[in-house]
Scaffold this motif. Structure first.
Motif, short mmCIF file in Angstrom:
data_model
loop_
_atom_site.label_atom_id
_atom_site.label_comp_id
_atom_site.label_asym_id
_atom_site.label_seq_id
_atom_site.Cartn_x
_atom_site.Cartn_y
_atom_site.Cartn_z
N GLU A 74 0.84 -1.21 0.00
CA GLU A 74 0.00 0.00 0.00
C GLU A 74 0.87 1.26 0.00
O GLU A 74 0.54 2.24 -0.67
CB GLU A 74 -0.93 0.00 1.21
CG GLU A 74 -2.02 -1.08 1.20
CD GLU A 74 -3.16 -0.78 0.23
OE1 GLU A 74 -3.04 0.09 -0.64
OE2 GLU A 74 -4.20 -1.47 0.35
N THR B 21 -5.98 5.00 -0.84
CA THR B 21 -4.82 4.16 -0.51
C THR B 21 -4.15 4.64 0.79
O THR B 21 -3.69 3.82 1.59
CB THR B 21 -3.84 4.13 -1.71
OG1 THR B 21 -4.53 3.53 -2.80
CG2 THR B 21 -2.58 3.33 -1.40
N HIS C 59 -5.99 3.08 3.32
CA HIS C 59 -5.67 1.65 3.42
C HIS C 59 -4.43 1.45 4.31
O HIS C 59 -4.37 0.51 5.10
CB HIS C 59 -5.43 1.02 2.04
CG HIS C 59 -6.62 1.17 1.12
ND1 HIS C 59 -6.58 0.87 -0.22
CD2 HIS C 59 -7.88 1.60 1.37
CE1 HIS C 59 -7.77 1.10 -0.75
NE2 HIS C 59 -8.57 1.55 0.18
N GLU D 2 -4.21 -6.63 -4.91
CA GLU D 2 -4.71 -6.21 -3.60
C GLU D 2 -5.96 -7.01 -3.20
O GLU D 2 -6.12 -7.38 -2.03
CB GLU D 2 -5.06 -4.73 -3.61
CG GLU D 2 -3.86 -3.82 -3.71
CD GLU D 2 -4.28 -2.38 -3.57
OE1 GLU D 2 -4.10 -1.82 -2.48
OE2 GLU D 2 -4.82 -1.83 -4.55
N THR E 31 -11.59 -1.90 3.09
CA THR E 31 -10.56 -1.69 2.07
C THR E 31 -10.84 -2.57 0.85
O THR E 31 -10.79 -2.09 -0.28
CB THR E 31 -9.16 -2.01 2.65
OG1 THR E 31 -8.89 -1.08 3.70
CG2 THR E 31 -8.08 -1.91 1.59
N GLU F 179 -11.13 -1.54 -3.15
CA GLU F 179 -10.29 -2.10 -4.22
C GLU F 179 -11.18 -2.67 -5.33
O GLU F 179 -10.90 -2.50 -6.51
CB GLU F 179 -9.37 -3.23 -3.70
CG GLU F 179 -8.61 -2.98 -2.42
CD GLU F 179 -7.56 -1.88 -2.48
OE1 GLU F 179 -7.60 -1.02 -3.38
OE2 GLU F 179 -6.70 -1.87 -1.59
FE LIG Z 1 -5.19 -0.45 -1.39
#
Ligand SMILES: [Fe+2]
Ligand SMILES: [Fe+2]
Length: 165
Positions: free
Chosen positions: A21, A51, A54, A112, A138, A142
């Motif tokens: 990440e 991100t 994340h 991911e 998350t 994605e």
């Molecule tokens: Fe991510």
């Protein structure tokens, strides 16, 4: 230290995801800067913000584990970044970069999704419900990003590329 428990596997996977990440923060900036269409540049910029979240969520999960957040170098994301650099060295046109960047983004999202798709059941197995829920948020982002990029790839106008000689 041998890896032989579910928790070891989970922590190992989490530290690779943490590294990935963080590298994606750089990679998404590169994708944003090398793309030319407004929809792609703003899409990569938006996903870069997600991100950062994340990264923060993984730190929260390390906190649940009472462990220091640690990143382990991940050769897969390094390979993806290297592939992009090699492509850029081949003097691609703006249109070719545009199409390549969509695919590069999709590949990262697939990676991911596979990562979180495996970490979540491990968190469940460890009875870490809050961590599983956090990682699930998350995963959904994605999946949404992959869907957006896939639609862009399908809608790409190949007439924008030069005709083969
Ligand atoms: Fe991510
Ligand atoms: Fe992503």
């Amino acid at each position: 230290m041998p890896i032989d428990t579910t928790e070891d596997l989970f922590v190992s996977g989490l530290s690779h995801a943490y590294y990935t990440e963080q590298r994606l923060l750089d990679a998404l900036e590169e994708l944003e800067q090398t793309s030319s269409s407004e929809e792609l540049t703003s899409g990569f910029a938006e996903h870069r913000e997600e991100t950062q979240t994340h990264v923060d969520r993984i730190e929260q999960v390390f906190e649940h584990l009472d462990a220091e957040a640690e990143a382990t170098e991940d050769p897969v994301i390094e390979g993806m970044i290297e592939a992009h650099e090699e492509f850029m060295d081949q003097d691609p046109s703006d249109e070719a970069i545009e199409r390549f960047n969509i695919a590069a983004g999709q590949k990262a999202e697939h990676y991911e999704i596979a990562t979180y798709g495996n970490l979540i059941p491990m968190a469940d197995q460890l009875g870490m419900d809050d961590a599983a829920d956090t990682l699930e948020e998350t995963l959904r982002e994605e999946q949404d990003e992959l869907e957006t990029l896939s639609e862009r790839g399908e809608a790409f106008d190949y007439g924008e590329l030069e005709a083969s000689s």
